[in-house]
Design a protein around this motif. Structure first.
Motif, PDB file in Angstrom:
ATOM      1  N   LYS A   1       0.847  -1.177   0.000  1.00  0.00           N
ATOM      2  CA  LYS A   1       0.000   0.000   0.000  1.00  0.00           C
ATOM      3  C   LYS A   1       0.894   1.242   0.000  1.00  0.00           C
ATOM      4  CE  LYS A   1      -3.842   1.911   2.593  1.00  0.00           C
ATOM      5  NZ  LYS A   1      -4.641   1.784   3.802  1.00  0.00           N
TER       6      LYS A   1
ATOM      7  N   HIS B   1       2.333   4.922   0.799  1.00  0.00           N
ATOM      8  CA  HIS B   1       2.350   5.749   2.005  1.00  0.00           C
ATOM      9  C   HIS B   1       1.355   6.897   1.842  1.00  0.00           C
ATOM     10  CE1 HIS B   1       5.723   3.899   4.029  1.00  0.00           C
ATOM     11  NE2 HIS B   1       6.432   3.940   2.922  1.00  0.00           N
TER      12      HIS B   1
ATOM     13  N   GLN C   1      -0.284   1.141  -9.311  1.00  0.00           N
ATOM     14  CA  GLN C   1       0.450  -0.101  -9.128  1.00  0.00           C
ATOM     15  C   GLN C   1      -0.177  -1.191  -9.964  1.00  0.00           C
ATOM     16  OE1 GLN C   1       0.767  -1.166  -5.019  1.00  0.00           O
ATOM     17  NE2 GLN C   1       1.690   0.754  -4.416  1.00  0.00           N
TER      18      GLN C   1
END
Length: 117
Positions: free
Chosen positions: A3, A5, A55
């Motif tokens: 995940k 930041h 991502q």
């Protein structure tokens, strides 16, 4: 995948560096890696934003455009092996793929190469 930041942390890290602190001191202060600090400073300089990049793979396959051709070819000649189909894709569609990719396409299309009596 991990995940990203939070934006708040990213902003605080970059602000801390812009106040004159070193990257190592910033990393120690916020308990993040020096690489993270370097990446955030570089991201801010290059894009002006600290938004995380997307991502993962965007989806789709280079085989998507030949699905119907594969269906038709297997209907015409059902005894084709994966290797033969890979060769035909290269010759007729100018597409180089691995046999495992083609196997996944056939599975997605619900086509089986199992020879049952």
């Amino acid at each position: 995948m991990g995940k990203a930041h939070p934006i708040e942390l990213r902003e605080r890290v970059v602000d801390f560096v812009e106040e004159g602190n070193t990257h190592r001191a910033s990393a120690a202060h916020f308990r993040v890696s020096v690489k993270f600090v370097n990446d955030m400073v570089r991201l801010k300089q290059e894009s002006g934003s600290l938004q995380p990049k997307t991502q993962g793979h965007p989806g789709g396959s280079k085989l998507d455009r030949v699905e119907e051709w594969v269906r038709r070819r297997l209907y015409e000649k059902s005894a084709l092996t994966l290797d033969e189909l890979v060769v035909e894709l290269g010759e007729h569609q100018n597409l180089k793929v691995h046999r495992s990719s083609l196997g996944r396409l056939l599975h997605r299309l619900g086509l089986s190469h199992k020879k049952r009596h």
